[in-house]
Design an enzyme around this catalytic site. Sequence first.
Site, mmCIF file in Angstrom:
data_model
loop_
_atom_site.group_PDB
_atom_site.id
_atom_site.type_symbol
_atom_site.label_atom_id
_atom_site.label_comp_id
_atom_site.label_asym_id
_atom_site.label_seq_id
_atom_site.Cartn_x
_atom_site.Cartn_y
_atom_site.Cartn_z
ATOM 1 C CG ASP A 62 18.788 -13.295 -1.336
ATOM 2 O OD1 ASP A 62 20.018 -13.074 -1.344
ATOM 3 O OD2 ASP A 62 18.301 -14.437 -1.427
ATOM 4 N N GLY A 104 17.320 -25.798 -3.502
ATOM 5 C CA GLY A 104 17.938 -24.548 -3.105
ATOM 6 C C GLY A 104 18.562 -24.686 -1.734
ATOM 7 C CG LEU A 134 10.238 -27.084 -11.125
ATOM 8 C CD1 LEU A 134 9.542 -25.743 -10.936
ATOM 9 C CD2 LEU A 134 10.399 -27.384 -12.609
ATOM 10 C CE LYS A 148 20.256 -16.142 -3.764
ATOM 11 N NZ LYS A 148 20.726 -16.927 -2.588
ATOM 12 N N PRO A 149 21.975 -13.642 -9.028
ATOM 13 C CG PRO A 149 23.959 -13.783 -10.251
ATOM 14 C CD PRO A 149 23.444 -13.484 -8.871
#
Length: 270
Positions: free
Chosen positions: A127, A9, A6, A129-130
Amino acid sequence: KIEGELGHGAMGIVYKAVDPTIGRSVAIKTIRLDQTLGSEQLADLKERSLREAQVAGQLSHPGIVTIYDVVEKGGHLFIAMELIEGQELSRYCAEDTLLKPRQATTIIGHICHALDYAHKEGVVHRDIKPSNIMLPKDGRPKIMDFGITKMISSDATQTAAILGTPSYMSPEQIDLEKVDGRSDLFSVGAVFYELLCGQRPFTGPNITAILKKIATEDPSPLHEANPEIHPKLAAVVSRLLAKDPKDRFQSGGEVVAVLKRLLEDPSIWD
């Protein structure tokens, strides 16, 4: 059973998989523990990680991605979680892909509702965040990765280096102080700012410069970046981004109540 990849990161790879026993599709996040922790921390890693995951896995809210299972093996942490079809909120943080201010405000309201629930359960995300918020097709955001930051490190600045940009960290995280839910609300303020104007509130050429700005400087006024933002909406963002936690909203529920009033006021959106 792994079906495909997927995405990548900062900490590892996320896979799409299926649980063959019950036929449920899941996302599996992998974290390279041997690369993110010092050797002296590895001894108690499994116990601590599983304990954190257990706490995060007990959260049950439509705005929070559900954790199904966590396994530590071979220097990696494998986290099986609810598979969400949608886009990361970061997709809508560029100036050419911004959502309408009213839609962005609605999304932030949902996020604060979910955080209010988690904070009442004694869980701080740490954490926000967008890229840790998924936006499914129904427009109701889902927060990912509860507890994962704490699994990796108790050192906020080390964690910032691991995760990449620290642009959404609160001042108290930078100072390595004990954090509570108000730290998450600061991060929400940074996300809200970016959703409304396509710019991060705190930027710099490196991590040190960004951390210094978060700790000592206020961001540029929202109306300078986006003149269409109503002053009442900008005031909410400013209060979320207050340096002192006592000057912020004190709970996600408080933010939800204020945003609800603004959403019901046509003058804000004309």
